[in-house]
Design an enzyme around this catalytic site. Structure first.
Site, PDB file in Angstrom:
ATOM      1  N   ASN A 169       5.753   5.365   3.010  1.00 15.80           N
ATOM      2  CA  ASN A 169       6.034   5.868   1.668  1.00 15.80           C
ATOM      3  C   ASN A 169       5.062   7.016   1.409  1.00 15.80           C
ATOM      4  O   ASN A 169       3.885   6.779   1.159  1.00 15.80           O
ATOM      5  CB  ASN A 169       5.834   4.728   0.655  1.00 15.80           C
ATOM      6  CG  ASN A 169       5.957   5.190  -0.787  1.00 15.80           C
ATOM      7  OD1 ASN A 169       6.379   6.323  -1.051  1.00 15.80           O
ATOM      8  ND2 ASN A 169       5.600   4.320  -1.711  1.00 15.80           N
ATOM      9  N   TRP A 170       5.586   8.235   1.495  1.00 17.66           N
ATOM     10  CA  TRP A 170       4.691   9.404   1.380  1.00 17.66           C
ATOM     11  C   TRP A 170       4.343   9.705  -0.079  1.00 17.66           C
ATOM     12  O   TRP A 170       3.547  10.601  -0.348  1.00 17.66           O
ATOM     13  CB  TRP A 170       5.332  10.621   2.049  1.00 17.66           C
ATOM     14  CG  TRP A 170       5.523  10.479   3.530  1.00 17.66           C
ATOM     15  CD1 TRP A 170       5.213   9.391   4.307  1.00 17.66           C
ATOM     16  CD2 TRP A 170       6.068  11.458   4.432  1.00 17.66           C
ATOM     17  NE1 TRP A 170       5.531   9.636   5.627  1.00 17.66           N
ATOM     18  CE2 TRP A 170       6.064  10.892   5.733  1.00 17.66           C
ATOM     19  CE3 TRP A 170       6.574  12.748   4.275  1.00 17.66           C
ATOM     20  CZ2 TRP A 170       6.530  11.576   6.861  1.00 17.66           C
ATOM     21  CZ3 TRP A 170       7.042  13.430   5.395  1.00 17.66           C
ATOM     22  CH2 TRP A 170       7.013  12.856   6.658  1.00 17.66           C
ATOM     23  N   LYS A 171       4.988   9.000  -0.993  1.00 17.04           N
ATOM     24  CA  LYS A 171       4.723   9.187  -2.436  1.00 17.04           C
ATOM     25  C   LYS A 171       4.804  10.671  -2.800  1.00 17.04           C
ATOM     26  O   LYS A 171       5.612  11.388  -2.236  1.00 17.04           O
ATOM     27  CB  LYS A 171       3.376   8.554  -2.816  1.00 17.04           C
ATOM     28  CG  LYS A 171       3.283   7.095  -2.369  1.00 17.04           C
ATOM     29  CD  LYS A 171       2.112   6.370  -2.971  1.00 17.04           C
ATOM     30  CE  LYS A 171       2.070   4.953  -2.420  1.00 17.04           C
ATOM     31  NZ  LYS A 171       1.024   4.144  -3.021  1.00 17.04           N
ATOM     32  N   HIS A 191       9.126  -0.020  -6.789  1.00 18.90           N
ATOM     33  CA  HIS A 191       7.720   0.105  -6.384  1.00 18.90           C
ATOM     34  C   HIS A 191       6.826  -0.125  -7.604  1.00 18.90           C
ATOM     35  O   HIS A 191       7.177   0.271  -8.716  1.00 18.90           O
ATOM     36  CB  HIS A 191       7.467   1.488  -5.778  1.00 18.90           C
ATOM     37  CG  HIS A 191       6.130   1.588  -5.122  1.00 18.90           C
ATOM     38  ND1 HIS A 191       4.969   1.815  -5.826  1.00 18.90           N
ATOM     39  CD2 HIS A 191       5.763   1.448  -3.823  1.00 18.90           C
ATOM     40  CE1 HIS A 191       3.950   1.819  -4.983  1.00 18.90           C
ATOM     41  NE2 HIS A 191       4.399   1.601  -3.766  1.00 18.90           N
ATOM     42  N   GLU A 209       4.004  -6.465  -2.042  1.00 21.40           N
ATOM     43  CA  GLU A 209       2.877  -5.548  -2.194  1.00 21.40           C
ATOM     44  C   GLU A 209       1.985  -6.004  -3.349  1.00 21.40           C
ATOM     45  O   GLU A 209       2.267  -5.681  -4.512  1.00 21.40           O
ATOM     46  CB  GLU A 209       3.377  -4.139  -2.496  1.00 21.40           C
ATOM     47  CG  GLU A 209       4.277  -3.561  -1.432  1.00 21.40           C
ATOM     48  CD  GLU A 209       4.233  -2.046  -1.439  1.00 21.40           C
ATOM     49  OE1 GLU A 209       3.867  -1.480  -0.421  1.00 21.40           O
ATOM     50  OE2 GLU A 209       4.529  -1.443  -2.478  1.00 21.40           O
ATOM     51  N   SER A 222      -2.719  -1.217   1.658  1.00 20.38           N
ATOM     52  CA  SER A 222      -3.827  -0.797   2.526  1.00 20.38           C
ATOM     53  C   SER A 222      -3.677  -1.277   3.967  1.00 20.38           C
ATOM     54  O   SER A 222      -4.671  -1.622   4.615  1.00 20.38           O
ATOM     55  CB  SER A 222      -5.171  -1.231   1.930  1.00 20.38           C
ATOM     56  OG  SER A 222      -5.353  -0.636   0.645  1.00 20.38           O
ATOM     57  N   GLY A 231       1.454   3.253   2.600  1.00 20.76           N
ATOM     58  CA  GLY A 231       1.215   4.423   1.755  1.00 20.76           C
ATOM     59  C   GLY A 231       0.248   5.374   2.440  1.00 20.76           C
ATOM     60  O   GLY A 231       0.635   6.183   3.287  1.00 20.76           O
ATOM     61  N   GLY A 232      -1.035   5.252   2.106  1.00 22.60           N
ATOM     62  CA  GLY A 232      -2.052   6.192   2.591  1.00 22.60           C
ATOM     63  C   GLY A 232      -2.016   6.438   4.092  1.00 22.60           C
ATOM     64  O   GLY A 232      -2.046   7.596   4.540  1.00 22.60           O
TER      65      GLY A 232
HETATM   66  C1  PEP Z   1       2.390   1.433  -1.179  1.00 25.21           C
HETATM   67  O1  PEP Z   1       2.169   2.021  -2.213  1.00 25.21           O
HETATM   68  O2  PEP Z   1       3.550   1.102  -0.892  1.00 25.21           O
HETATM   69  C2  PEP Z   1       1.254   1.122  -0.317  1.00 25.21           C
HETATM   70  C3  PEP Z   1       1.313   0.060   0.436  1.00 25.21           C
HETATM   71  O3  PEP Z   1       0.169   1.974  -0.369  1.00 25.21           O
HETATM   72  P1  PEP Z   1      -1.189   1.884   0.514  1.00 25.21           P
HETATM   73  O4  PEP Z   1      -0.762   1.639   1.939  1.00 25.21           O
HETATM   74  O5  PEP Z   1      -1.827   3.231   0.344  1.00 25.21           O
HETATM   75  O6  PEP Z   1      -1.971   0.764  -0.052  1.00 25.21           O
END
Ligand code: PEP
Length: 253
Positions: free
Chosen positions: A9-11, A95, A167, A213, A234-235
């Protein structure tokens, strides 16, 4: 056996040029791999460009949201037909950032889930509790309510297409990860609930991703749990080496 699914998920990150570069880097390592389903969810402005890069590969395209409407006077929204035209196969729905910042409700998310399934797009339905809810001991209640609300009217046969992403909100973008045991416990709870809602076959078929994370260093342990069928990232999805490390961990899990 459920096939693992790793989705990035590149947001609200990456220009078109950067998105094409990242997709190109992933193509070099993963264009032909079939052990794991790999999905990229760029921002809408880059969807067409990324679609062109990954077309004719095993890498699939996803969207970060979708309207429940078919089209018309809905300023700023994107309809299923617009996504399908660009060969989008998956769509992230509900989300926590949309629940929190845009105020999306379970009812609205449910309409989107049903529309996506009707139009042969695979929903990735996100659920998860906040830190306050976990500390108050209401985690199971919260997740159950989000699932019952978001999945109303979903046919048992549709669970092969549907993906659920657990999540925990306190683990998203914070560097705090649920321990493998904490995550497995909630995943098992979700699978049991799907069994109650849609039967044993649906519960066995539905893929449940963990998100929060996840990175190469913790992916193997999380993905080694019996009810964790992948990750929503995400990140770590913004960097080809990190995302690739998670795909590698999934293919070995
Ligand atoms: C997300 O927002 O779907 C997510 C899991 O973010 P991150 O991996 O950055 O915690």
């Amino acid at each position: 056996m459920r096939k693992k699914i790793i989705a990035g998920n590149w947001k609200m990150n990456k220009t078109v040029e950067e998105a094409v570069e990242l997709a190109g880097e992933l193509m070099r390592g993963y264009a032909e791999q079939t052990a794991v389903d790999v999905v990229l969810c760029p921002p809408f402005t880059s969807t067409k460009a990324v679609s062109d890069v990954v077309s004719e590969s095993q890498i699939r395209l996803g969207a970060q949201n979708m309207s429940a409407e078919d089209g018309g006077a809905f300023t700023g929204e994107i309809a299923h037909g617009m996504l399908k035209e660009l060969f989008v196969r998956y769509v992230i729905l509900g989300h926590s950032e949309r629940r929190e910042y845009v105020g999306e409700t379970d009812g609205e998310i449910n309409r989107k889930v049903l529309k996506a399934l009707e139009k042969q797009l695979r929903p990735i339905l996100c659920v998860g509790e906040t830190l306050e809810q976990r500390e108050a001991g209401t985690m199971e209640q919260v997740v159950e309510q989000q699932l019952r609300g978001g999945l109303q009217g979903v046919e048992p046969s549709a669970y092969t297409e549907l993906v659920i992403a657990y999540e925990p909100v306190w683990a998203i973008g914070t560097g705090k990860t649920a321990s493998a045991e904490q995550a497995q416990e909630v995943h098992a709870f979700i699978r049991k609930l799907i069994g109650e809602l849609a039967g044993a076959e649906a519960a066995n078929a539905v893929r449940i991703q963990y998100g929060g994370s996840m990175k190469p260093a913790n992916a193997a342990e999380l993905l080694g749990q019996p009810d964790i069928d992948g990750g929503l990232i995400g990140g770590a999805a913004l960097d080809a080496a990190s995302f690739g490390g998670i795909i590698d961990a999934a293919s070995e899990a």
